[in-house]
Design an enzyme around this catalytic site. Sequence first.
Site, mmCIF file in Angstrom:
data_model
loop_
_atom_site.group_PDB
_atom_site.id
_atom_site.type_symbol
_atom_site.label_atom_id
_atom_site.label_comp_id
_atom_site.label_asym_id
_atom_site.label_seq_id
_atom_site.Cartn_x
_atom_site.Cartn_y
_atom_site.Cartn_z
ATOM 1 C CB ILE A 117 -0.966 0.011 1.208
ATOM 2 C CG1 ILE A 117 -1.901 -1.198 1.141
ATOM 3 C CG2 ILE A 117 -1.761 1.318 1.248
ATOM 4 C CD1 ILE A 117 -2.743 -1.412 2.390
ATOM 5 C CB CYS A 118 2.722 2.851 2.737
ATOM 6 S SG CYS A 118 1.319 2.691 3.865
ATOM 7 C CB VAL A 119 6.277 0.768 -0.714
ATOM 8 C CG1 VAL A 119 7.439 0.785 -1.702
ATOM 9 C CG2 VAL A 119 6.795 0.933 0.714
#
Length: 191
Positions: A117-119
């Site tokens: 998600i965040c990467v």
Amino acid sequence: MHKNVFTPENSAMLLIDHQIGTMAWTHSHDINLVKQNALKLARIAKAANIPTILTSSMEDQIQGPLLPELEAILPEAFAARIKRPGIVNAMHHDGFNQAVKGIGRKKLFVAGVTTEICVTFPVLQMLDEGYEVQVSADASASYTRYGDDIALRRMEKAGAVITTVDQIISELAVDWTSPLGQKLVGILNYH
């Protein structure tokens, strides 16, 4: 020197959401190893004088604060960290996006939690915007190994280089007997 080689003079380090709560949710890798590797990246950035941007998402919620060790290693970057209010793709957050552009470097080392998600989403956007990106897989983690593997494959297919912390150290060192090599070999062997 090969044109794809990252050097301290042409690269930047982006550490995304290495937060106490967020890291506790991951099960794809040994979280202690992920933490150790994220801190190694911070030490690499400090030793090689690589501009570094730290970001967090919703620190005041269950995600919690960034790892306190990051503040000890990179106090200026920690103080200037970009606190996102919940925007999934960090590149969609104006403060983060402007900070990345403000560094003026097109080669980016990226690691974060969670990989899927965040990467993934900021990396895909960075690639679309013409950045060269190396994703440190061993300083990133996801909820499941399956999700982590798929995220890494997706980013690689889009043009990211999937790497490890030790590869980053070796690429930047060039020569273990050089002044930078001497600093980095100590990080390579740091546990």
